[in-house]
Design a protein around this motif. Structure first.
Motif, mmCIF file in Angstrom:
data_model
loop_
_atom_site.group_PDB
_atom_site.id
_atom_site.type_symbol
_atom_site.label_atom_id
_atom_site.label_comp_id
_atom_site.label_asym_id
_atom_site.label_seq_id
_atom_site.Cartn_x
_atom_site.Cartn_y
_atom_site.Cartn_z
ATOM 1 N N ASP A 110 0.829 -1.213 0.000
ATOM 2 C CA ASP A 110 0.000 0.000 0.000
ATOM 3 C C ASP A 110 0.862 1.261 0.000
ATOM 4 O O ASP A 110 0.527 2.260 -0.634
ATOM 5 N N GLN A 112 3.946 1.417 -1.322
ATOM 6 C CA GLN A 112 4.513 1.460 -2.669
ATOM 7 C C GLN A 112 3.533 2.085 -3.657
ATOM 8 O O GLN A 112 3.929 2.878 -4.524
ATOM 9 N N ALA A 113 2.259 1.738 -3.530
ATOM 10 C CA ALA A 113 1.241 2.266 -4.442
ATOM 11 C C ALA A 113 1.121 3.783 -4.324
ATOM 12 O O ALA A 113 0.982 4.478 -5.329
ATOM 13 N N VAL A 114 1.183 4.304 -3.107
ATOM 14 C CA VAL A 114 1.089 5.752 -2.908
ATOM 15 C C VAL A 114 2.325 6.448 -3.476
ATOM 16 O O VAL A 114 2.208 7.492 -4.127
ATOM 17 N N LYS A 116 4.093 5.673 -5.987
ATOM 18 C CA LYS A 116 3.988 5.728 -7.447
ATOM 19 C C LYS A 116 3.138 6.901 -7.922
ATOM 20 O O LYS A 116 3.305 7.366 -9.046
ATOM 21 N N THR A 117 2.229 7.393 -7.078
ATOM 22 C CA THR A 117 1.344 8.499 -7.475
ATOM 23 C C THR A 117 1.920 9.868 -7.126
ATOM 24 O O THR A 117 1.349 10.885 -7.514
ATOM 25 N N LEU A 118 3.032 9.911 -6.397
ATOM 26 C CA LEU A 118 3.568 11.187 -5.916
ATOM 27 C C LEU A 118 4.428 11.887 -6.964
ATOM 28 O O LEU A 118 5.134 11.243 -7.734
ATOM 29 N N ALA A 119 4.362 13.212 -6.926
ATOM 30 C CA ALA A 119 5.232 14.061 -7.742
ATOM 31 C C ALA A 119 5.989 14.973 -6.782
ATOM 32 O O ALA A 119 5.476 15.308 -5.707
ATOM 33 N N ASP A 122 4.550 17.302 -3.674
ATOM 34 C CA ASP A 122 3.306 16.828 -3.054
ATOM 35 C C ASP A 122 3.465 16.743 -1.543
ATOM 36 O O ASP A 122 4.508 16.315 -1.038
ATOM 37 N N GLU A 158 0.078 8.820 3.128
ATOM 38 C CA GLU A 158 -1.185 9.313 2.560
ATOM 39 C C GLU A 158 -0.930 10.651 1.879
ATOM 40 O O GLU A 158 -0.382 11.570 2.474
ATOM 41 N N LYS A 159 -1.351 10.756 0.633
ATOM 42 C CA LYS A 159 -1.218 12.013 -0.110
ATOM 43 C C LYS A 159 -2.305 12.972 0.384
ATOM 44 O O LYS A 159 -3.460 12.618 0.517
#
Length: 160
Positions: A110, A112-114, A116-119, A122, A158-159
């Motif tokens: 979970d 790792q998944a977050v 991957k969405t970060l820039a 953020d 958490e983003k």
């Protein structure tokens, strides 16, 4: 005269004797090399941080053979500390303005998944523990060994 004695001695030693012995038994697939035997929480953190990006680690600079490839580290700058709990004498406190990094492929799925969405830039809510972990195992010659080292597992990302 001393050089001649050294050359004679050197010539008498077989070249293969300088190499590492290969007669040691290999670990089998059934035998796990290390088993965690103890985990002590030294500190726990919950922070708001800014994602700085993924950066190559300094593993190739380690003075070990064979050289290790660089791991990819997710780096964060701490903006605000919400919770800090010191559970042991050596628990470290991270303050606002300091950084924290971890290797995403070594984290839970979970987390790792977050990542991957970060820039870069953020903001995230980030939690981790600073643990002191004891691992035990068997040497190839059958003897026991123990290894103790710190680990900093990310428990929440958490983003915002």
């Amino acid at each position: 005269r001393l050089l001649a004695r050294f050359a004679k001695l050197r010539a008498s030693i077989p070249a293969a004797s300088c190499l590492r012995s290969t007669s040691r038994p290999a670990m089998t697939a059934e035998e796990p090399p290390l088993v965690e035997t103890e985990r002590k929480m030294l500190s726990r953190h919950l922070v708001t941080a800014t994602f700085s990006g993924l950066e190559p680690g300094k593993e190739p600079m380690l003075m070990i053979y064979p050289p290790q490839p660089a791991k990819e580290w997710a780096k964060f700058q701490v903006v605000e500390v919400h919770e800090f709990e010191k559970g042991g004498e050596y628990g470290e406190e991270v303050k606002a303005g300091e950084s924290f990094a971890f290797v995403p492929v070594e984290a839970e799925a979970d987390v790792q998944a977050v990542v991957k969405t970060l820039a870069p830039g953020d903001r995230v809510k980030l939690a981790w523990r600073h643990d002191y972990v004891t691992m035990s195992g068997k040497r190839p010659d059958g003897g026991d060994f123990e290894s103790k080292s710190p680990q900093r597992p990310v428990t929440h990302l958490e983003k915002l």
